[in-house]
Scaffold this motif. Structure first.
Motif, short mmCIF file in Angstrom:
data_model
loop_
_atom_site.label_atom_id
_atom_site.label_comp_id
_atom_site.label_asym_id
_atom_site.label_seq_id
_atom_site.Cartn_x
_atom_site.Cartn_y
_atom_site.Cartn_z
N UNK A 39 0.88 -1.17 0.00
CA UNK A 39 0.00 0.00 0.00
C UNK A 39 0.92 1.22 0.00
N UNK A 40 0.97 1.92 -1.13
CA UNK A 40 1.95 3.01 -1.23
C UNK A 40 1.30 4.36 -1.56
N UNK A 41 0.02 4.49 -1.21
CA UNK A 41 -0.66 5.75 -1.45
C UNK A 41 -1.17 5.91 -2.87
N UNK A 42 -1.22 4.78 -3.61
CA UNK A 42 -1.74 4.84 -4.97
C UNK A 42 -3.23 5.16 -4.95
N UNK A 102 8.76 6.75 -8.96
CA UNK A 102 10.22 6.68 -8.91
C UNK A 102 10.76 5.46 -8.16
N UNK A 103 11.47 4.61 -8.91
CA UNK A 103 12.18 3.43 -8.40
C UNK A 103 11.27 2.48 -7.61
N UNK A 104 9.99 2.47 -7.96
CA UNK A 104 9.04 1.66 -7.20
C UNK A 104 9.43 0.18 -7.14
N UNK A 137 11.34 2.13 -16.64
CA UNK A 137 12.73 1.66 -16.65
C UNK A 137 13.01 0.52 -15.66
N UNK A 138 12.10 0.30 -14.70
CA UNK A 138 12.34 -0.74 -13.69
C UNK A 138 11.61 -2.05 -14.03
N UNK A 139 11.35 -2.26 -15.33
CA UNK A 139 10.67 -3.49 -15.78
C UNK A 139 11.51 -4.27 -16.79
N UNK A 140 12.80 -3.99 -16.85
CA UNK A 140 13.64 -4.60 -17.88
C UNK A 140 14.46 -5.77 -17.34
#
Length: 227
Positions: A39-42, A102-104, A137-140
């Motif tokens: 839960x990150x405030x989405x 960012x960098x999730x 970028x964090x899905x590669x």
């Protein structure tokens, strides 16, 4: 009764279609699954948590972690966590979209690695999709390989964690087809970035999902607003 598997996997399970399929693949791979949800405030935090709990019930997962990460709303910089930034509804943007947090995934994987070390798990599953995603970028493959190395360097010598990304090279249509093949309860998943009662159908995530169902010649079982 059959005894539980002695190999464990921590599945990062958002409640979306991709992470849910990845969790079903982990089960088929013979792992005992421990699920982790953030839960990150989405914007759709409550609906995603409901989806997560439903899917854990479907998978008969008894051990799960619900982790609160409040600082993402402090950072902002993403339409998912800053309500002053509108979620785009005009199709996929060029470059990294404003829905990127960012960098999730780096933060999610780091926290999950701590859980994996504690639980003595051998694998972590994450439903990242490189080819048909939104350009995050964090899905590669490269990112996953590098963070796997960093995690194993920064944990005990006896800890050896593999990060599995079974969907990374699939299209959304292939994901839908695979989910149907494995009888994944897609009616319990939630992908919309904007709404919690009926999916908007126009945000990037809804568009990708609907297009995947369309190309797979299947009907999406979740409710959408009349478009």
């Amino acid at each position: 009764m059959s005894s539980k598997s002695n190999k464990k996997a921590i599945c990062i399970l958002s409640g979306g279609m991709d992470s849910t399929l990845a969790s079903y693949i982990a089960k088929n791979d013979g792992y005992e699954i421990i699920a982790v949800h953030f839960n990150y405030g989405q914007r759709t935090e409550k609906r995603e948590l409901e989806a997560f709990r439903n899917i854990c019930d479907d998978l008969e997962i008894s051990e799960k972690y619900e982790i609160d990460i409040p600082f993402f709303t402090q950072i902002g910089a993403s339409a998912l966590t800053d309500k002053d930034i509108d979620v785009p509804t005009n199709g996929v943007e060029a470059g990294v979209p404003i829905t990127y947090v960012p960098f999730r995934n780096g933060i999610f994987l780091s926290i999950t690695a701590a859980i994996a070390e504690k639980e003595e798990a051998q694998a972590m599953y994450i439903g990242v999709v490189q080819e048909d995603s939104s350009g995050y970028p964090d899905c590669t493959d490269e990112f996953i390989a590098d963070i796997t190395k960093a995690i194993n360097q920064g944990t005990k010598e006896t800890t050896n964690i593999e990060i599995k990304t079974p969907l990374v090279h699939l299209s959304k249509a292939q994901i839908v087809s695979k989910a149907l093949e494995l009888n994944v309860p897609l009616e319990h998943t939630w992908s919309c970035y904007k709404e919690e009662d009926e999916a908007c159908g126009v945000c990037d995530s809804c568009r990708l999902r609907l297009n995947g169902f369309n190309l797979a010649n299947a009907k999406d079982p979740i409710p959408y607003k009349a478009l």
